[in-house]
Structure formats: C-alpha cells, structure tokens
Design a protein around this motif. Sequence first.
Motif, mmCIF file in Angstrom:
data_model
loop_
_atom_site.group_PDB
_atom_site.id
_atom_site.type_symbol
_atom_site.label_atom_id
_atom_site.label_comp_id
_atom_site.label_asym_id
_atom_site.label_seq_id
_atom_site.Cartn_x
_atom_site.Cartn_y
_atom_site.Cartn_z
ATOM 1 N N ARG A 117 3.855 -4.532 -8.213
ATOM 2 C CA ARG A 117 2.552 -4.821 -7.626
ATOM 3 C C ARG A 117 1.419 -4.367 -8.545
ATOM 4 O O ARG A 117 0.389 -5.048 -8.658
ATOM 5 N N GLY B 92 -1.559 -6.532 -10.139
ATOM 6 C CA GLY B 92 -2.903 -6.219 -9.654
ATOM 7 C C GLY B 92 -3.033 -6.251 -8.149
ATOM 8 O O GLY B 92 -4.126 -6.469 -7.621
ATOM 9 N N ARG B 93 -1.934 -5.980 -7.444
ATOM 10 C CA ARG B 93 -1.949 -6.019 -5.978
ATOM 11 C C ARG B 93 -2.103 -4.608 -5.412
ATOM 12 O O ARG B 93 -1.441 -3.679 -5.859
ATOM 13 N N PRO B 94 -2.946 -4.470 -4.417
ATOM 14 C CA PRO B 94 -3.142 -3.143 -3.817
ATOM 15 C C PRO B 94 -2.026 -2.794 -2.840
ATOM 16 O O PRO B 94 -1.290 -3.687 -2.417
ATOM 17 N N PRO B 95 -1.948 -1.491 -2.475
ATOM 18 C CA PRO B 95 -2.754 -0.385 -2.986
ATOM 19 C C PRO B 95 -2.084 0.272 -4.183
ATOM 20 O O PRO B 95 -0.889 0.096 -4.404
ATOM 21 N N ASN C 167 -2.943 -0.155 -7.423
ATOM 22 C CA ASN C 167 -3.173 -0.808 -8.703
ATOM 23 C C ASN C 167 -4.358 -0.214 -9.463
ATOM 24 O O ASN C 167 -4.392 -0.199 -10.684
ATOM 25 N N ALA C 168 -5.331 0.326 -8.717
ATOM 26 C CA ALA C 168 -6.507 0.914 -9.372
ATOM 27 C C ALA C 168 -6.197 2.241 -10.041
ATOM 28 O O ALA C 168 -6.982 2.724 -10.860
ATOM 29 N N ASP D 107 0.301 5.620 -3.983
ATOM 30 C CA ASP D 107 -0.356 4.897 -2.892
ATOM 31 C C ASP D 107 0.579 3.879 -2.250
ATOM 32 O O ASP D 107 0.612 3.731 -1.023
ATOM 33 N N TYR D 108 1.324 3.156 -3.079
ATOM 34 C CA TYR D 108 2.246 2.179 -2.491
ATOM 35 C C TYR D 108 3.360 2.865 -1.721
ATOM 36 O O TYR D 108 3.815 2.350 -0.686
ATOM 37 N N LYS E 92 -11.950 3.590 -5.155
ATOM 38 C CA LYS E 92 -11.211 2.836 -6.176
ATOM 39 C C LYS E 92 -11.191 1.341 -5.924
ATOM 40 O O LYS E 92 -10.995 0.555 -6.844
ATOM 41 N N ASP F 169 -8.917 -0.199 -3.939
ATOM 42 C CA ASP F 169 -7.590 -0.744 -3.630
ATOM 43 C C ASP F 169 -7.107 -0.363 -2.231
ATOM 44 O O ASP F 169 -5.940 -0.566 -1.894
ATOM 45 N N TRP F 170 -8.020 0.181 -1.421
ATOM 46 C CA TRP F 170 -7.753 0.398 0.006
ATOM 47 C C TRP F 170 -8.832 -0.263 0.866
ATOM 48 O O TRP F 170 -8.516 -0.956 1.835
#
Length: 363
Positions: free
Chosen positions: A180, A184-187, A189-190, A201-202, A228, A230-231
């Motif tokens: 991910r 570039g898929r959250p969360p 990625n940032a 985070d993932y 960030k 990504d949430w």
Amino acid sequence: MREVFSEWYYPDDEVIAHIVTEGTIALDANALLDLYRVGAGRRQEILTALEKIGDRLFVPYQAAYEYQKNRTSALHDAQNTFDRVAEDLQKAAEDTLDTALKPIRDQAVRNEIREAFTGSFEAFKSKYAELRANHILDLKEARTNDPVRDELDRIASGPRLGKKPSAQSLQERREEAQKRIDEGRPPGNADAKNKADATGDYLVWAELLEHAKNANRPILFVTNDSKKGDWFSTVHGRIMGPLPELVAEMAGASPGHSYHQVMLDSLLWLTNKYINTKVSEDTIRTLRELKEITALRSAKQLTARQAALVAKLIAEASSSNDNNLRKLEKRLIAHAMEGITISSDEDEPRDVEIAMRFAQEEA
C-alpha cells in the motif's frame, strides 16, 4: 448519489450520537501518550471519561505496543520541557534586564531593581517546583511505577485490548502495508519519507478492520495523527473527517455500520455531550492547544515590541515602587512564556496562567 458515493458524506449529529453511544471507541497510541502531557487533574478527568466508555473501549495491539515503546520518551519530553521553562525564563529575564537597565545611570537604583526582581523570581521558581512535583511524572520513578500505565492496564484489559497477531499474520500485514505504501494508499503512506519502518499505521488499521468484522457495530477511531494527510481529509487546514477511501474500506469490512475519526479533544467533547462524562472545558482546550505547542520561546525570540515594553516598565520601576516591580516581573514572565500551556488542578493557584492573562490584559 449517496448510495454510490456514501464515503463522501460526513455523518450528521444523529449518526455521531449513535457512534458515540453504541459503537466501539478505539484509541491510537498518540491519544494515550497525551496523558503525560497534561497536569494531574486533567489526566484524571480523561482517564475517568475513558473508563466510562466501558467494554466498548478498544486499544489495538499495535497501538498499545507503540504506547509502550514511546512511553518513556513521552515522560522524558514532558519532564524536560517543564524543567527547561524556569531556566529559559530566568535567562530571558536576566538578558532583557541587563539590556534594559543600561539607560539608568544610578548604580544604586539599578542594584535595587535587580535585587527586587531576583527575589520575586526566586519565589516564582519555588512555586514552579511545586507545580512540577504535583503534575509532572518523574522519569526515574515512573520507569517502574507509572500511575498512568497502571490505570491503562486496568482500563484497557481483556477484550478491550487487541490480541497479539501471530508471526505469520504480522508478516502478511507488513507485506500488505508495504504494498500500500508503494501504491500511495493510506494509512501510513505519508510516513514512508520519514520513518525506516512506515508500516505501523496500517498495522493499526488492519486490526480495526478485523475488529469491525467481529464487533457488528460502528467504530470511532481516536487519533491525533492529523497533519500527514493519510488519516484525515482536510480543506485549507480544517479537518473535515476521515479520508473517504478509509470510510469505503471500512464499509466493506463492516457493511451497514458507520465509521468516523476524531482527535482526543473532540472525543471528550462528544462523550460529555452524549454519555455524560465530566471533562472540563479547560482540559479539552488544553488538549487542543497541545497540538499547536512547539517549544519555549528563548531570549533570542523576544520581539522588539516585548523588549521595548520591558524597558518601559523598568524605567517606570526606577523609583523602586514595589507595584511596578511586580508588574515588570509578571509581564516579563508572561511574554517569555508565550506559547506554552501549563495546566494545573482547578482548585490550585495557576500562577503562570494568571501571569499570561495579566500580560494580555495589560498590553
């Protein structure tokens, strides 16, 4: 369109009320670590509110692990910040005082002003030490005897704490997290550009998805990780709600149930409103301000306007008038401490906050 693009529709008050009163309320590590950044009275208010959530409270295993991993750092940071304040205040005061006293030619008057200021500052330092003892957990003692962790051990136990994943499950989740991140898929990625391991985070998110499948109720995730991108979805710096792609993914894991995200201060406002917790507005405001606090202003950061104000007050104090000297002390302390939040119990003197308000009112 709502049936097709439901993830783009933010929950209304009725839905929020249902989530808060009936849903799982899951806590991220950063929300738990905030307990070390507030005073003792505010800390207890927060813990009491969390306890009232009861068995709907959930701390993912990964969040609990990150809390344990970062606990001593949070203790150190809180203690170090508090310890530096008195030292930096004294340096700022002395440097500014030296500069401002130069125009006064009478050495006896200068010495009298300096002695009066030094004496009053020593009284402030004594009170400051008392505040530290009452509100800041000592790292050396809390390393093995931490009352915050003791309370969390009691509150977040049994089914309220996520289960440790097996080695195989953890490996699979890490691989998915990296995939991910690459896409570039959250969360998470940032975090790739700032952390050697950006999978945390993932790992939390994977647990929330798993929990949602089994809990059969809405989920409110409490995280302060708002900067960030990504949430949370933001518009011109204003938080709108969780990212739509996260809402959509959670809807796939738990069809028919709502998902929402808030920060800790917002959670406590909502629990006050919907489940009758008793968290004070001051505590909620303190948590909100924590997000904006950076560092204590040093002497070099005093603005020209502040220095001019101090010089003016010292000139007024050259007559050795005690009232003017006290005014000088309070104003100098307040300006040097601009940008710092120090909380204390409601029934205790709040000298620093009073000084800061004094400066704002008198400026």
